[in-house]
Design a protein around this motif. Structure first.
Motif, PDB file in Angstrom:
ATOM      1  N   HIS A  10       0.832  -1.200   0.000  1.00  0.00           N
ATOM      2  CA  HIS A  10       0.000   0.000   0.000  1.00  0.00           C
ATOM      3  C   HIS A  10       0.869   1.253   0.000  1.00  0.00           C
ATOM      4  CE1 HIS A  10       0.970   0.131   4.307  1.00  0.00           C
ATOM      5  NE2 HIS A  10       0.470   1.360   4.354  1.00  0.00           N
ATOM      6  N   ASP A  11       0.232   2.353  -0.371  1.00  0.00           N
ATOM      7  CA  ASP A  11       0.830   3.680  -0.316  1.00  0.00           C
ATOM      8  C   ASP A  11       0.112   4.431   0.809  1.00  0.00           C
ATOM      9  OD1 ASP A  11       1.505   6.348  -0.582  1.00  0.00           O
ATOM     10  OD2 ASP A  11       1.018   6.489  -2.705  1.00  0.00           O
ATOM     11  N   PRO A  12       0.805   4.794   1.885  1.00  0.00           N
ATOM     12  CA  PRO A  12       0.143   5.462   3.006  1.00  0.00           C
ATOM     13  C   PRO A  12      -0.589   6.745   2.622  1.00  0.00           C
ATOM     14  CG  PRO A  12       2.356   4.761   3.625  1.00  0.00           C
ATOM     15  CD  PRO A  12       2.243   4.567   2.144  1.00  0.00           C
ATOM     16  N   LYS A  13      -0.196   7.370   1.514  1.00  0.00           N
ATOM     17  CA  LYS A  13      -0.812   8.635   1.114  1.00  0.00           C
ATOM     18  C   LYS A  13      -2.011   8.451   0.178  1.00  0.00           C
ATOM     19  CE  LYS A  13       3.482  11.274   1.596  1.00  0.00           C
ATOM     20  NZ  LYS A  13       4.461  12.164   0.929  1.00  0.00           N
ATOM     21  N   LEU A  14      -2.153   7.257  -0.392  1.00  0.00           N
ATOM     22  CA  LEU A  14      -3.181   7.066  -1.412  1.00  0.00           C
ATOM     23  C   LEU A  14      -4.588   7.198  -0.840  1.00  0.00           C
ATOM     24  CD1 LEU A  14      -4.066   6.299  -4.278  1.00  0.00           C
ATOM     25  CD2 LEU A  14      -3.784   3.894  -3.648  1.00  0.00           C
ATOM     26  N   LYS A  15      -4.815   6.654   0.334  1.00  0.00           N
ATOM     27  CA  LYS A  15      -6.161   6.627   0.922  1.00  0.00           C
ATOM     28  C   LYS A  15      -6.782   8.016   0.975  1.00  0.00           C
ATOM     29  CE  LYS A  15      -8.502   4.852   5.070  1.00  0.00           C
ATOM     30  NZ  LYS A  15      -8.276   4.149   6.367  1.00  0.00           N
ATOM     31  N   SER A  16      -5.996   9.009   1.381  1.00  0.00           N
ATOM     32  CA  SER A  16      -6.525  10.366   1.532  1.00  0.00           C
ATOM     33  C   SER A  16      -6.635  11.110   0.206  1.00  0.00           C
ATOM     34  CB  SER A  16      -5.647  11.168   2.497  1.00  0.00           C
ATOM     35  OG  SER A  16      -4.347  11.347   1.964  1.00  0.00           O
ATOM     36  N   ARG A  17      -6.178  10.487  -0.868  1.00  0.00           N
ATOM     37  CA  ARG A  17      -6.218  11.143  -2.180  1.00  0.00           C
ATOM     38  C   ARG A  17      -7.255  10.541  -3.122  1.00  0.00           C
ATOM     39  NH1 ARG A  17       0.414  11.366  -2.882  1.00  0.00           N
ATOM     40  NH2 ARG A  17       0.756  13.079  -1.403  1.00  0.00           N
ATOM     41  N   LEU A  18      -7.878   9.468  -2.724  1.00  0.00           N
ATOM     42  CA  LEU A  18      -8.816   8.791  -3.626  1.00  0.00           C
ATOM     43  C   LEU A  18     -10.042   9.635  -3.940  1.00  0.00           C
ATOM     44  CD1 LEU A  18      -8.654   5.143  -2.217  1.00  0.00           C
ATOM     45  CD2 LEU A  18      -7.741   5.960  -4.403  1.00  0.00           C
ATOM     46  N   HIS A  19     -10.341  10.619  -3.099  1.00  0.00           N
ATOM     47  CA  HIS A  19     -11.472  11.504  -3.377  1.00  0.00           C
ATOM     48  C   HIS A  19     -11.264  12.292  -4.664  1.00  0.00           C
ATOM     49  CE1 HIS A  19      -8.634  14.294  -1.490  1.00  0.00           C
ATOM     50  NE2 HIS A  19      -9.250  15.253  -2.154  1.00  0.00           N
ATOM     51  N   ARG A  20     -10.019  12.357  -5.146  1.00  0.00           N
ATOM     52  CA  ARG A  20      -9.717  13.077  -6.378  1.00  0.00           C
ATOM     53  C   ARG A  20     -10.212  12.336  -7.618  1.00  0.00           C
ATOM     54  NH1 ARG A  20      -6.091  16.946  -6.811  1.00  0.00           N
ATOM     55  NH2 ARG A  20      -5.307  16.059  -8.764  1.00  0.00           N
ATOM     56  N   ILE A  21     -10.540  11.067  -7.477  1.00  0.00           N
ATOM     57  CA  ILE A  21     -11.002  10.281  -8.631  1.00  0.00           C
ATOM     58  C   ILE A  21     -12.459  10.628  -8.904  1.00  0.00           C
ATOM     59  CG2 ILE A  21     -11.405   7.971  -9.552  1.00  0.00           C
ATOM     60  CD1 ILE A  21      -9.093   6.966  -7.853  1.00  0.00           C
ATOM     61  N   LYS A  22     -12.700  11.265 -10.025  1.00  0.00           N
ATOM     62  CA  LYS A  22     -14.050  11.679 -10.408  1.00  0.00           C
ATOM     63  C   LYS A  22     -14.614  10.803 -11.536  1.00  0.00           C
ATOM     64  CE  LYS A  22     -13.450  15.133  -7.595  1.00  0.00           C
ATOM     65  NZ  LYS A  22     -14.019  15.083  -6.225  1.00  0.00           N
ATOM     66  N   LEU A  23     -13.861   9.806 -11.954  1.00  0.00           N
ATOM     67  CA  LEU A  23     -14.303   8.939 -13.039  1.00  0.00           C
ATOM     68  C   LEU A  23     -15.360   7.953 -12.555  1.00  0.00           C
ATOM     69  CD1 LEU A  23     -10.758   7.917 -14.325  1.00  0.00           C
ATOM     70  CD2 LEU A  23     -12.259   9.607 -15.383  1.00  0.00           C
ATOM     71  N   PRO A  24     -16.275   7.537 -13.439  1.00  0.00           N
ATOM     72  CA  PRO A  24     -17.122   6.395 -13.080  1.00  0.00           C
ATOM     73  C   PRO A  24     -16.225   5.200 -12.765  1.00  0.00           C
ATOM     74  CG  PRO A  24     -17.918   7.469 -15.079  1.00  0.00           C
ATOM     75  CD  PRO A  24     -16.586   8.077 -14.785  1.00  0.00           C
ATOM     76  N   THR A  25     -16.423   4.599 -11.600  1.00  0.00           N
ATOM     77  CA  THR A  25     -15.527   3.555 -11.124  1.00  0.00           C
ATOM     78  C   THR A  25     -16.320   2.340 -10.672  1.00  0.00           C
ATOM     79  OG1 THR A  25     -13.899   5.198 -10.379  1.00  0.00           O
ATOM     80  CG2 THR A  25     -13.721   2.988  -9.442  1.00  0.00           C
ATOM     81  N   LEU A  26     -15.827   1.169 -11.061  1.00  0.00           N
ATOM     82  CA  LEU A  26     -16.448  -0.099 -10.676  1.00  0.00           C
ATOM     83  C   LEU A  26     -15.407  -0.992 -10.031  1.00  0.00           C
ATOM     84  CD1 LEU A  26     -18.768  -2.238 -10.775  1.00  0.00           C
ATOM     85  CD2 LEU A  26     -17.872  -2.894 -13.028  1.00  0.00           C
ATOM     86  N   PHE A  27     -15.732  -1.524  -8.861  1.00  0.00           N
ATOM     87  CA  PHE A  27     -14.926  -2.557  -8.230  1.00  0.00           C
ATOM     88  C   PHE A  27     -15.546  -3.908  -8.566  1.00  0.00           C
ATOM     89  CE2 PHE A  27     -12.987   0.824  -6.038  1.00  0.00           C
ATOM     90  CZ  PHE A  27     -11.902   0.357  -5.305  1.00  0.00           C
ATOM     91  N   LEU A  28     -14.764  -4.788  -9.184  1.00  0.00           N
ATOM     92  CA  LEU A  28     -15.166  -6.172  -9.418  1.00  0.00           C
ATOM     93  C   LEU A  28     -14.376  -7.042  -8.439  1.00  0.00           C
ATOM     94  CD1 LEU A  28     -15.308  -6.419 -13.331  1.00  0.00           C
ATOM     95  CD2 LEU A  28     -17.230  -6.365 -11.723  1.00  0.00           C
ATOM     96  N   TRP A  29     -15.053  -7.938  -7.752  1.00  0.00           N
ATOM     97  CA  TRP A  29     -14.394  -8.658  -6.653  1.00  0.00           C
ATOM     98  C   TRP A  29     -14.667 -10.152  -6.726  1.00  0.00           C
ATOM     99  CZ3 TRP A  29     -11.219  -5.555  -4.099  1.00  0.00           C
ATOM    100  CH2 TRP A  29     -10.533  -6.068  -3.000  1.00  0.00           C
ATOM    101  N   GLY A  30     -13.592 -10.924  -6.925  1.00  0.00           N
ATOM    102  CA  GLY A  30     -13.697 -12.371  -6.851  1.00  0.00           C
ATOM    103  C   GLY A  30     -13.962 -12.789  -5.415  1.00  0.00           C
ATOM    104  N   THR A  31     -15.092 -13.434  -5.171  1.00  0.00           N
ATOM    105  CA  THR A  31     -15.534 -13.683  -3.796  1.00  0.00           C
ATOM    106  C   THR A  31     -14.708 -14.752  -3.083  1.00  0.00           C
ATOM    107  OG1 THR A  31     -17.190 -15.277  -4.587  1.00  0.00           O
ATOM    108  CG2 THR A  31     -17.901 -12.991  -4.308  1.00  0.00           C
ATOM    109  N   ALA A  32     -13.941 -15.556  -3.821  1.00  0.00           N
ATOM    110  CA  ALA A  32     -13.137 -16.605  -3.193  1.00  0.00           C
ATOM    111  C   ALA A  32     -11.738 -16.118  -2.810  1.00  0.00           C
ATOM    112  CB  ALA A  32     -13.033 -17.820  -4.122  1.00  0.00           C
TER     113      ALA A  32
END
Length: 273
Positions: free
Chosen positions: A191-213
């Motif tokens: 991880h990047d310790p600074k990324l979490k506080s910067r994700l609000h900058r993403i204004k693009l339509p975003t989809l998380f796809l998650w393999g449940t296993a």
């Protein structure tokens, strides 16, 4: 200019030569692979090529791609890909990032999304969700390959490979993938310790796809990650683990392309309004 060698293409960006697959026509799809790399024969590439021009690079240091001595962080990789997008003059790009590739995709999007249109994050790493005493992500270097496969896949048999019988270049690529993953993800771990506080900058339509296993990451981790990006949606893929593009390539590509289509329609409606 890219130079084709059959299944793969080689391209130099600021003096760094990487290999990549460039397949299909139409809207550009940048596929950013996870720690296991990407092979030209991967079925998911043909699935994506049905819906556009899929560009699947091997990150610097992975596969047969060069790694300059000064490149050591995912932040570095994100700037490399911004330069690649500019060099190839790609616009309206669907970025699909899996695992480590999802982390890279997020780092790209917080910096400059001018050439991007939408973002798909699949079983992505890159942020710390729990407190300092909570391990969000399994330590992949503290367990055996068979233990890792059991955690990463719905069907671990998919990952079984006898490297003694594989072509030397395939075995070398696998070794370089693991070495490069350690280089980019060892400290801080995944991880990047600074990324979490910067994700609000993403204004693009975003989809998380998650393999449940997936047992490398939990679904709760993925949902918390998703909640950090304004308006992001979360969908699951059954019978798949940490690498849903490997275990469910058709479903994975179909869901990503359908999301891209929805985003295009939404943008068109906004322009008409």
């Amino acid at each position: 200019m890219p130079v084709s060698t059959g299944e793969t293409t080689s391209v130099a960006v600021n003096g760094i030569t990487i290999e990549m697959v460039d397949r299909g026509r139409g809207r550009p799809i940048l596929l950013l692979h996870p720690d296991i790399g990407i092979e030209a024969a991967a079925p998911v590439l043909n699935e994506f090529a049905r819906g556009g021009r899929v560009i699947a690079p091997s990150h610097p240091g992975f596969g047969a791609s060069q790694l300059p001595s000064g490149m050591s962080t995912v932040d570095d990789l994100s700037y490399f890909y911004l330069d690649l997008l500019e060099q190839l003059d790609l616009t309206d790009v669907l970025v699909v990032g899996i695992g480590l590739g999802g982390w890279i995709a997020a780092e790209i999007a917080i910096k400059n999304s001018a050439r991007l249109s939408r973002l798909v994050m699949a079983n992505a790493v890159g942020v710390k969700i729990g407190d300092r005493e909570t391990r969000d992500i399994v330590d992949i270097w503290s367990i055996t390959p068979s233990e890792l496969n059991a955690l990463a896949y719905f069907d671990p048999k998919i990952a079984e490979r006898d490297y003694k019988t594989l072509p030397p270049e395939t075995s070398l690529a696998a070794a370089r993938n693991r070495e490069a993953t350690a280089r980019f993800c060892w400290s801080p771990y995944m991880h990047d310790p600074k990324l979490k506080s910067r994700l609000h900058r993403i204004k693009l339509p975003t989809l998380f796809l998650w393999g449940t296993a997936d047992r490398i990451l939990s679904e709760a981790y993925g949902r918390a990650y998703c909640a950090l990006i304004p308006g992001a949606a979360f969908e699951t893929i059954e019978r798949a683990g940490h690498y849903p593009h490997v275990e469910q390539p058709e479903a994975f590509a179909r869901r990503a392309l359908a999301f891209a289509g929805d985003a295009l329609q939404t943008a068109a409606r906004a322009r008409r309004a």
